[in-house]
Design a protein around this motif. Structure first.
Motif, mmCIF file in Angstrom:
data_model
loop_
_atom_site.group_PDB
_atom_site.id
_atom_site.type_symbol
_atom_site.label_atom_id
_atom_site.label_comp_id
_atom_site.label_asym_id
_atom_site.label_seq_id
_atom_site.Cartn_x
_atom_site.Cartn_y
_atom_site.Cartn_z
ATOM 1 N N ASP A 135 0.521 -1.436 -0.362
ATOM 2 C CA ASP A 135 0.211 0.006 0.482
ATOM 3 C C ASP A 135 0.978 1.403 0.019
ATOM 4 N N LYS A 141 1.309 8.853 -2.571
ATOM 5 C CA LYS A 141 1.336 9.913 -1.809
ATOM 6 C C LYS A 141 1.583 9.785 -0.280
ATOM 7 N N ARG A 229 -10.525 5.642 -6.595
ATOM 8 C CA ARG A 229 -9.589 5.870 -5.029
ATOM 9 C C ARG A 229 -9.987 5.431 -3.825
ATOM 10 N N LEU A 232 -10.264 2.580 -2.068
ATOM 11 C CA LEU A 232 -9.127 1.761 -0.982
ATOM 12 C C LEU A 232 -9.463 2.259 0.358
ATOM 13 N N ASN A 233 -9.515 3.031 0.249
ATOM 14 C CA ASN A 233 -10.178 3.827 1.943
ATOM 15 C C ASN A 233 -11.547 2.063 2.231
HETATM 16 N N1 GLY Z 1 -3.991 4.187 1.034
HETATM 17 C C1 GLY Z 1 -4.539 4.558 0.405
HETATM 18 C C2 GLY Z 1 -4.185 4.750 -0.839
HETATM 19 O O1 GLY Z 1 -2.925 4.833 -1.905
HETATM 20 O O2 GLY Z 1 -5.013 5.918 -2.055
#
Ligand code: GLY
Length: 344
Positions: A135, A141, A229, A232-233
């Motif tokens: 991740d 990020k 995206r 992913l949360n």
């Molecule tokens: N950890 C979630 C993302 O990278 O969006």
């Protein structure tokens, strides 16, 4: 060696190999003729820093390193300044590279240092935790914490390469492994192709690669986290509330596991999620020896939820499952979610 390429506005390779020499050879080709500045922490460095330095220097790469104290306290403006000073002291140029050798703290912080030094230099992630491999080491990020708020100052800045060496996991404490397993189980319930592939005791190469493939898909769809995206949360809204509500007694992954179970039950309560989804998540958590009882955290979690920074006019965006492998994003009245936590 397995390789994936994320094709977003910047392309990023993900390499996975059980040979550290192979990964370092690949890195040495990317950075050829430039200096590499390794960022690591005082838990990881004693195990691996000298080996990585040796393998790069053997291929004529100039290498220097900075070792920060482990833990979230380094993911701060002081930690960031320490890396910037280290780069300036060593006359790092715009064409040099940072190599982050560590878990999520190191890649978030080192990635943000790379995003901000001289308006952005290239960097490579070499994650040493399961969470980093599946991740946080992928997708660009980067952030630091500020004034007690997690990840509030940051930037999207993609690594050029994420180099995964699963052997690093052999020295990872069990609690850290569980933290990563929370995210692995998340991938297995949000993805239709991955749902039956989660089995076995230890995260193996195939399992890590499957997670990377799912992450790649969402990063390519929505690199800047404006839509898809967010899927992913899944499990993270209740998960963060449990994590803070437990006074950080729960690890991130354990809290995400409980968050997934709670959101599946909440989804059932509001008529979106079939009841067997919650049962399936519970079964997976039990099979990886993760906690499944969140009852002692619900009151404090409900309080945390009302103070969530994503609270927008009484509504909060949540990811719900219409089935295993069928996630949707919905805006939910925060009161409804709070009542569910308090009263079931
Ligand atoms: N950890 C979630 C993302 O990278 O969006």
């Amino acid at each position: 060696m397995d390789k994936l390429t994320i094709q977003a506005d910047v392309s990023c390779d993900i390499l996975l190999s059980d040979k550290i020499e192979e990964l370092c050879l690949y890195i040495s080709k990317i950075v050829s003729g430039h200096h590499v500045f390794i960022v690591s922490d005082d838990i990881v460095a004693p195990f691996y820093l000298e080996t990585i330095k040796y393998l790069l220097m053997e291929r004529s790469v100039a290498v220097d390193s900075i070792i920060l104290p482990h833990g979230e306290q380094s993911k701060s403006s002081d930690g960031l300044a320490a890396i910037h000073r280290f780069l300036i002291k060593n006359a790092a140029s715009r064409h040099d590279y940072i190599l982050n050798l560590g878990g999520g703290m190191v890649s978030d912080l080192g990635g943000f240092a790379a995003a901000t030094y001289m308006r952005g230099i290239g960097y490579i992630n070499m994650p040493t935790s399961l969470l980093g491999m599946v991740d946080s080491g992928i997708g660009g990020k980067t952030a630091i914490n500020f004034d007690g708020i997690k990840n509030i100052i940051g930037a999207f800045h993609s690594p050029l390469l994420t180099a995964i060496y699963p052997e690093f996991l052999t020295t990872l404490p069990v609690c850290e492994l569980r933290s990563g397993m929370g995210e692995v189980i998340k991938y297995s319930v949000i993805s239709p192709v991955f749902s039956n592939m989660l089995s076995g005791e230890f995260p193996d190469i195939e399992l890590i690669m499957n997670c990377c493939k799912i992450k790649k898909r969402y990063v390519e769809l929505d690199a800047y986290d404006n839509g898809q995206r967010k899927i992913l949360n899944f499990g993270h809204t209740f998960g963060h509330a449990f994590e803070s509500g437990s006074g950080f007694e729960l690890s991130h992954g354990e809290a995400v596991g409980l968050g997934m179970l709670a959101i599946a039950r909440f989804g059932n309560h509001i008529g979106i999620t079939p009841p067997d989804v919650g049962r399936e998540i519970e079964r997976k958590l039990i099979s990886y020896k993760m906690p499944t009882d969140y009852s002692k955290y619900t009151d404090l979690a409900a309080y945390e939820l009302c103070h969530d920074k994503k609270n927008d006019g009484g509504l909060i965006e949540m990811v719900l499952l219409e089935d295993i492998g069928s996630p949707i994003i919905a805006r939910i009245p925060i009161e409804k979610a709070r009542d569910f936590l308090c009263n079931g």
